[in-house]
Scaffold this active site. Structure first.
Site, mmCIF file in Angstrom:
data_model
loop_
_atom_site.group_PDB
_atom_site.id
_atom_site.type_symbol
_atom_site.label_atom_id
_atom_site.label_comp_id
_atom_site.label_asym_id
_atom_site.label_seq_id
_atom_site.Cartn_x
_atom_site.Cartn_y
_atom_site.Cartn_z
ATOM 1 N N GLU A 117 14.920 2.392 19.857
ATOM 2 C CA GLU A 117 15.106 1.545 18.676
ATOM 3 C C GLU A 117 13.903 1.573 17.738
ATOM 4 O O GLU A 117 13.976 1.087 16.609
ATOM 5 C CB GLU A 117 15.397 0.109 19.106
ATOM 6 C CG GLU A 117 16.756 -0.093 19.756
ATOM 7 C CD GLU A 117 16.841 0.416 21.190
ATOM 8 O OE1 GLU A 117 17.924 0.924 21.558
ATOM 9 O OE2 GLU A 117 15.848 0.322 21.937
ATOM 10 N N GLU B 65 14.634 8.101 38.077
ATOM 11 C CA GLU B 65 15.260 9.125 38.911
ATOM 12 C C GLU B 65 16.279 9.957 38.153
ATOM 13 O O GLU B 65 16.879 10.856 38.727
ATOM 14 C CB GLU B 65 15.920 8.452 40.113
ATOM 15 C CG GLU B 65 14.910 7.766 41.022
ATOM 16 C CD GLU B 65 15.570 7.071 42.198
ATOM 17 O OE1 GLU B 65 16.776 7.286 42.425
ATOM 18 O OE2 GLU B 65 14.867 6.320 42.886
ATOM 19 N N THR B 66 16.483 9.673 36.867
ATOM 20 C CA THR B 66 17.507 10.399 36.114
ATOM 21 C C THR B 66 16.894 11.134 34.926
ATOM 22 O O THR B 66 15.714 10.994 34.614
ATOM 23 C CB THR B 66 18.577 9.421 35.579
ATOM 24 O OG1 THR B 66 17.971 8.571 34.599
ATOM 25 C CG2 THR B 66 19.170 8.574 36.699
ATOM 26 N N HIS C 259 17.359 10.470 31.956
ATOM 27 C CA HIS C 259 17.201 9.517 30.856
ATOM 28 C C HIS C 259 15.774 9.497 30.305
ATOM 29 O O HIS C 259 15.566 9.353 29.101
ATOM 30 C CB HIS C 259 17.618 8.120 31.330
ATOM 31 C CG HIS C 259 17.717 7.111 30.246
ATOM 32 N ND1 HIS C 259 18.674 7.172 29.258
ATOM 33 C CD2 HIS C 259 16.973 6.014 29.991
ATOM 34 C CE1 HIS C 259 18.509 6.156 28.436
ATOM 35 N NE2 HIS C 259 17.486 5.434 28.850
ATOM 36 N N ASN D 93 1.868 7.575 16.686
ATOM 37 C CA ASN D 93 2.816 7.495 17.792
ATOM 38 C C ASN D 93 2.090 7.092 19.069
ATOM 39 O O ASN D 93 1.382 7.886 19.674
ATOM 40 C CB ASN D 93 3.529 8.838 17.984
ATOM 41 C CG ASN D 93 4.603 8.767 19.052
ATOM 42 O OD1 ASN D 93 4.698 7.804 19.801
ATOM 43 N ND2 ASN D 93 5.417 9.802 19.123
#
EC number: 2.5.1.78
Length: 170
Positions: free
Chosen positions: A66, A93-94, A96, A121
């Protein structure tokens, strides 16, 4: 005797004077402990560089994805000389983690380029909570220095059209 290029060209030196600069900060709330530490370190350094508390605006958003939206809205106001993006993405663990890290960084860069506004950043991408804890203070302060330097550079490289257009007119 060797000469550096600096002997032959004009050089704009880094300017870390934050006086009269207006800085917007977008901070994610996901992994909140790390994000609050990032913003605290950033604001502390901005104040040390001469940015006044009144010239710092902090906006929080749910997570790193966001951040670009809020940056875009702040940039569109024309009220800021520079922006800072702060967040902490920690590997799970993914897949993502990669998605959030890459898309957040790409969005932040795109907003900066499209708006012509410098954006520091400070979205950490770490393997563990421990890595994030070690990095938050330095990264927050580094983002403050980067945004002040880049805001001053942007101002120095922006032509003053009013002076050129109105020169000689009475």
């Amino acid at each position: 005797m060797t000469n550096s290029n600096n002997d032959f060209v004009g050089v704009l030196e880094a300017d870390l004077n934050g006086q009269d600069l207006r800085i917007g900060i977008v901070q994610a709330r996901f992994n909140e402990e790390h994000c609050v530490a990032l913003s605290t370190a950033c604001i502390t350094e901005l104040l040390a560089l001469g940015v006044t508390q009144a010239d710092i605006k902090l906006v929080t958003v749910p997570g790193a994805l966001e951040i670009p939206f809020a940056l875009q809205k702040l940039a569109a106001t024309g009220e800021f000389d520079g922006l800072v993006a702060l967040g902490a993405v920690i590997r799970g663990e993914t897949y993502h983690f990669e998605l959030v890290s890459n898309e957040s960084a790409a969005g932040i860069t795109r907003i900066s380029i499209d708006s012509g506004l410098p954006i520091a950043n400070g979205v950490l991408t770490c393997e563990t909570d421990e890595q994030a804890s070690v990095r938050v203070n330095l990264k927050g302060a580094d983002c403050a220095k980067a945004v002040v330097e880049m805001a001053n550079l942007a101002l120095a490289l922006t032509p003053d059209f009013d002076i050129e257009v109105n020169a000689g007119e009475e």
